[in-house]
Scaffold this active site. Sequence first.
Site, PDB file in Angstrom:
ATOM      1  N   HIS A   3      19.867  36.892  40.116  1.00 56.17           N
ATOM      2  CA  HIS A   3      20.525  35.653  40.543  1.00 56.17           C
ATOM      3  C   HIS A   3      21.979  35.930  40.950  1.00 56.17           C
ATOM      4  O   HIS A   3      22.470  35.357  41.923  1.00 56.17           O
ATOM      5  CB  HIS A   3      20.480  34.608  39.425  1.00 56.17           C
ATOM      6  CG  HIS A   3      19.095  34.117  39.133  1.00 56.17           C
ATOM      7  ND1 HIS A   3      18.201  33.783  40.125  1.00 56.17           N
ATOM      8  CD2 HIS A   3      18.438  33.910  37.961  1.00 56.17           C
ATOM      9  CE1 HIS A   3      17.055  33.393  39.579  1.00 56.17           C
ATOM     10  NE2 HIS A   3      17.179  33.469  38.276  1.00 56.17           N
ATOM     11  N   ASP A  61      14.578  32.762  47.629  1.00 60.07           N
ATOM     12  CA  ASP A  61      13.565  33.130  46.633  1.00 60.07           C
ATOM     13  C   ASP A  61      13.473  34.650  46.450  1.00 60.07           C
ATOM     14  O   ASP A  61      13.754  35.410  47.373  1.00 60.07           O
ATOM     15  CB  ASP A  61      12.210  32.573  47.110  1.00 60.07           C
ATOM     16  CG  ASP A  61      11.194  32.550  45.997  1.00 60.07           C
ATOM     17  OD1 ASP A  61      11.574  32.723  44.815  1.00 60.07           O
ATOM     18  OD2 ASP A  61       9.999  32.354  46.300  1.00 60.07           O
ATOM     19  N   LEU A  64      31.347  24.008  59.938  1.00 63.34           N
ATOM     20  CA  LEU A  64      30.099  24.271  59.211  1.00 63.34           C
ATOM     21  C   LEU A  64      29.999  23.332  58.016  1.00 63.34           C
ATOM     22  O   LEU A  64      30.942  23.214  57.232  1.00 63.34           O
ATOM     23  CB  LEU A  64      30.072  25.726  58.711  1.00 63.34           C
ATOM     24  CG  LEU A  64      28.943  26.091  57.734  1.00 63.34           C
ATOM     25  CD1 LEU A  64      27.575  26.023  58.418  1.00 63.34           C
ATOM     26  CD2 LEU A  64      29.142  27.493  57.154  1.00 63.34           C
ATOM     27  N   GLY A  71      14.304  37.048  40.903  1.00 63.25           N
ATOM     28  CA  GLY A  71      13.719  37.588  39.675  1.00 63.25           C
ATOM     29  C   GLY A  71      12.950  38.869  39.952  1.00 63.25           C
ATOM     30  O   GLY A  71      13.133  39.883  39.263  1.00 63.25           O
ATOM     31  N   ARG A  72      12.099  38.841  40.969  1.00 62.46           N
ATOM     32  CA  ARG A  72      11.293  40.031  41.288  1.00 62.46           C
ATOM     33  C   ARG A  72      12.170  41.196  41.731  1.00 62.46           C
ATOM     34  O   ARG A  72      11.938  42.345  41.379  1.00 62.46           O
ATOM     35  CB  ARG A  72      10.270  39.698  42.386  1.00 62.46           C
ATOM     36  CG  ARG A  72       9.016  39.039  41.841  1.00 62.46           C
ATOM     37  CD  ARG A  72       8.217  38.389  42.935  1.00 62.46           C
ATOM     38  NE  ARG A  72       8.863  37.164  43.393  1.00 62.46           N
ATOM     39  CZ  ARG A  72       8.515  36.497  44.487  1.00 62.46           C
ATOM     40  NH1 ARG A  72       7.552  36.964  45.265  1.00 62.46           N
ATOM     41  NH2 ARG A  72       9.136  35.390  44.813  1.00 62.46           N
TER      42      ARG A  72
HETATM   43  C1  FPP Z   1      14.375  31.660  43.140  1.00 65.38           C
HETATM   44  O1  FPP Z   1      14.113  33.002  42.796  1.00 65.38           O
HETATM   45  C2  FPP Z   1      15.805  31.439  43.068  1.00 65.38           C
HETATM   46  C3  FPP Z   1      16.381  30.571  42.228  1.00 65.38           C
HETATM   47  C4  FPP Z   1      15.628  29.717  41.302  1.00 65.38           C
HETATM   48  C5  FPP Z   1      17.841  30.452  42.172  1.00 65.38           C
HETATM   49  C6  FPP Z   1      18.580  30.688  43.454  1.00 65.38           C
HETATM   50  C7  FPP Z   1      20.002  30.734  43.132  1.00 65.38           C
HETATM   51  C8  FPP Z   1      20.874  31.634  43.618  1.00 65.38           C
HETATM   52  C9  FPP Z   1      20.545  32.613  44.651  1.00 65.38           C
HETATM   53  C10 FPP Z   1      22.276  31.612  43.139  1.00 65.38           C
HETATM   54  C11 FPP Z   1      22.871  30.301  43.483  1.00 65.38           C
HETATM   55  C12 FPP Z   1      24.275  30.330  43.344  1.00 65.38           C
HETATM   56  C13 FPP Z   1      25.111  29.658  44.146  1.00 65.38           C
HETATM   57  C14 FPP Z   1      26.523  29.816  43.906  1.00 65.38           C
HETATM   58  C15 FPP Z   1      24.666  28.779  45.248  1.00 65.38           C
HETATM   59  P1  FPP Z   1      13.247  33.291  41.522  1.00 65.38           P
HETATM   60  O2  FPP Z   1      14.148  33.397  40.367  1.00 65.38           O
HETATM   61  O3  FPP Z   1      12.176  32.266  41.407  1.00 65.38           O
HETATM   62  O4  FPP Z   1      12.658  34.680  41.857  1.00 65.38           O
HETATM   63  P2  FPP Z   1      11.177  35.177  41.547  1.00 65.38           P
HETATM   64  O5  FPP Z   1      10.248  34.271  42.301  1.00 65.38           O
HETATM   65  O6  FPP Z   1      11.179  36.563  42.078  1.00 65.38           O
HETATM   66  O7  FPP Z   1      10.994  35.109  40.070  1.00 65.38           O
END
Ligand code: FPP
Length: 245
Positions: free
Chosen positions: A42, A25, A136, A28-29
């Site tokens: 991302h 998580d 793994l 975005g921030r």
């Molecule tokens: C939450 O952060 C994260 C997600 C919704 C996406 C997580 C995905 C990745 C890290 C990439 C995945 C890729 C692969 C190849 C596995 P948020 O966007 O909600 O962040 P915020 O809370 O700060 O807005």
Amino acid sequence: MSFFHRKKTEVDFDHLPKHIGIIMDGNGRWAKRRGLPRSAGHARGAEKFKEITTFCGDIGISYVTVYAFSTENWNRPKAEVDALMRLLDEYLERAYDELRGKDVKVRVIGERHMLSDSLLQKIEALEKHTAHKKELTLNLAVSYGGRQEIVNAAKTLAEKAKNGEINPEDITEDTMSSLMYTAGQPDPDLIIRPSGEKRSSNFMVWQSAYSEYWFSNVMWPAFTKNDLLEAIHEYQKRQRRFGAL
Ligand code: FPP
């Protein structure tokens, strides 16, 4: 001694958690604070995913489950959903090279019918290609919802009961576990959630009944190997009693 090496000496590598769950998580921030589009967060998060899961394998963790995309994430703007699906697609394409010579089994868990045909084909091909690997197991939770997973299990059992294949009295916790995407795997010992949020957000609802949580304010794209060691070290200091004394 550097902080990293100090942490390394504090961790007991003979008693590592077998299964670590990670809620990735804060992408975005992290991006917003740098004046970047969310998709850049991302993209950085996907790099971090590779770095940290590789490190988990290197130190001897047997199972890692990462929350890459929840069933609720489908409600995000199309451009963001597309960007995340592209990152997954890129990962699946590159995984053959990046995992070459590594003993890593990749599995994708979640509501597959929501994914595009092309993504599905790539997922099935990579799963098949790595099915015999052992050291793994890497579960990518994509279009995943923990409650949905339990609902699916309930539907399967109801169907079996209706057809006389199972007696409702015979249903046990093991029966339920065997119907989860993670059937045959140990439950997560430790679940890590960065970014300052302190909730499980529908991640491994059944499997996390006795998991230890570790929260941190660092955003996922800024998460380090050292943070992982810190989480493991903290986990090792806790006494897990599973409800007993
Ligand atoms: C939450 O952060 C994260 C997600 C919704 C996406 C997580 C995905 C990745 C890290 C990439 C995945 C890729 C692969 C190849 C596995 P948020 O966007 O909600 O962040 P915020 O809370 O700060 O807005």
